[in-house]
Design a protein around this motif. Structure first.
Motif, mmCIF file in Angstrom:
data_model
loop_
_atom_site.group_PDB
_atom_site.id
_atom_site.type_symbol
_atom_site.label_atom_id
_atom_site.label_comp_id
_atom_site.label_asym_id
_atom_site.label_seq_id
_atom_site.Cartn_x
_atom_site.Cartn_y
_atom_site.Cartn_z
ATOM 1 N N ILE A 1 -4.779 11.399 5.400
ATOM 2 C CA ILE A 1 -3.835 10.315 5.130
ATOM 3 C C ILE A 1 -4.476 9.456 4.045
ATOM 4 C CG2 ILE A 1 -2.664 8.286 6.057
ATOM 5 C CD1 ILE A 1 -2.897 9.674 8.839
ATOM 6 N N ILE A 2 -3.773 9.278 2.949
ATOM 7 C CA ILE A 2 -4.288 8.533 1.801
ATOM 8 C C ILE A 2 -3.540 7.206 1.683
ATOM 9 C CG2 ILE A 2 -4.730 8.600 -0.687
ATOM 10 C CD1 ILE A 2 -6.056 10.935 0.792
ATOM 11 N N MET A 3 -4.282 6.126 1.467
ATOM 12 C CA MET A 3 -3.672 4.824 1.209
ATOM 13 C C MET A 3 -4.195 4.321 -0.123
ATOM 14 S SD MET A 3 -3.441 2.749 4.783
ATOM 15 C CE MET A 3 -5.175 2.514 5.026
ATOM 16 N N LYS A 4 -3.283 3.829 -0.964
ATOM 17 C CA LYS A 4 -3.651 3.277 -2.262
ATOM 18 C C LYS A 4 -2.957 1.936 -2.425
ATOM 19 C CE LYS A 4 -3.774 6.451 -5.722
ATOM 20 N NZ LYS A 4 -3.167 7.425 -6.626
ATOM 21 N N LEU B 1 0.852 -1.181 0.000
ATOM 22 C CA LEU B 1 0.000 0.000 0.000
ATOM 23 C C LEU B 1 0.887 1.230 0.000
ATOM 24 C CD1 LEU B 1 -2.615 -0.982 2.737
ATOM 25 C CD2 LEU B 1 -2.850 -1.183 0.269
ATOM 26 N N GLU B 2 0.543 2.182 -0.824
ATOM 27 C CA GLU B 2 1.223 3.479 -0.843
ATOM 28 C C GLU B 2 0.489 4.360 0.166
ATOM 29 O OE1 GLU B 2 2.076 7.150 -3.949
ATOM 30 O OE2 GLU B 2 0.939 5.420 -4.609
ATOM 31 N N ILE B 3 1.230 4.998 1.053
ATOM 32 C CA ILE B 3 0.627 5.836 2.087
ATOM 33 C C ILE B 3 1.269 7.212 2.010
ATOM 34 C CG2 ILE B 3 0.228 6.113 4.563
ATOM 35 C CD1 ILE B 3 0.706 3.038 4.773
#
Length: 79
Positions: A42-45, A33-35
């Motif tokens: 806070i974005i997680m992808k 996951l990219e954080i």
């Protein structure tokens, strides 16, 4: 999908993603996951799996924790 849940942060800074989120985004154990932060969020992808040879992201085949695309697999078979 918009749903809200709260999770505690443990002493090592970890959180557990709710199963509904993991299922919705097809997040499995060992997925990356990219954080990052964006303003006050806070974005997680989920990181897209890429071919270990050419960085292609389509039709990946997993082998021993690595990903390879059909084109690179065909080239390897020629060797």
């Amino acid at each position: 999908m918009k749903s809200t849940s709260t999770r505690p942060v443990d002493e090592l800074g970890r959180i557990v993603l709710p199963v509904t989120v993991r299922r919705s985004f097809d997040i499995k154990e060992k997925d990356m996951l990219e954080i990052y932060a964006e303003g006050d969020r806070i974005i997680m992808k989920k990181v897209q799996s890429t071919c270990c040879f050419c960085d292609n992201t389509e039709e990946m085949i997993e082998f021993s924790g690595k990903y390879i695309c059909p084109q690179c697999l065909a080239k390897l078979k020629e060797i």
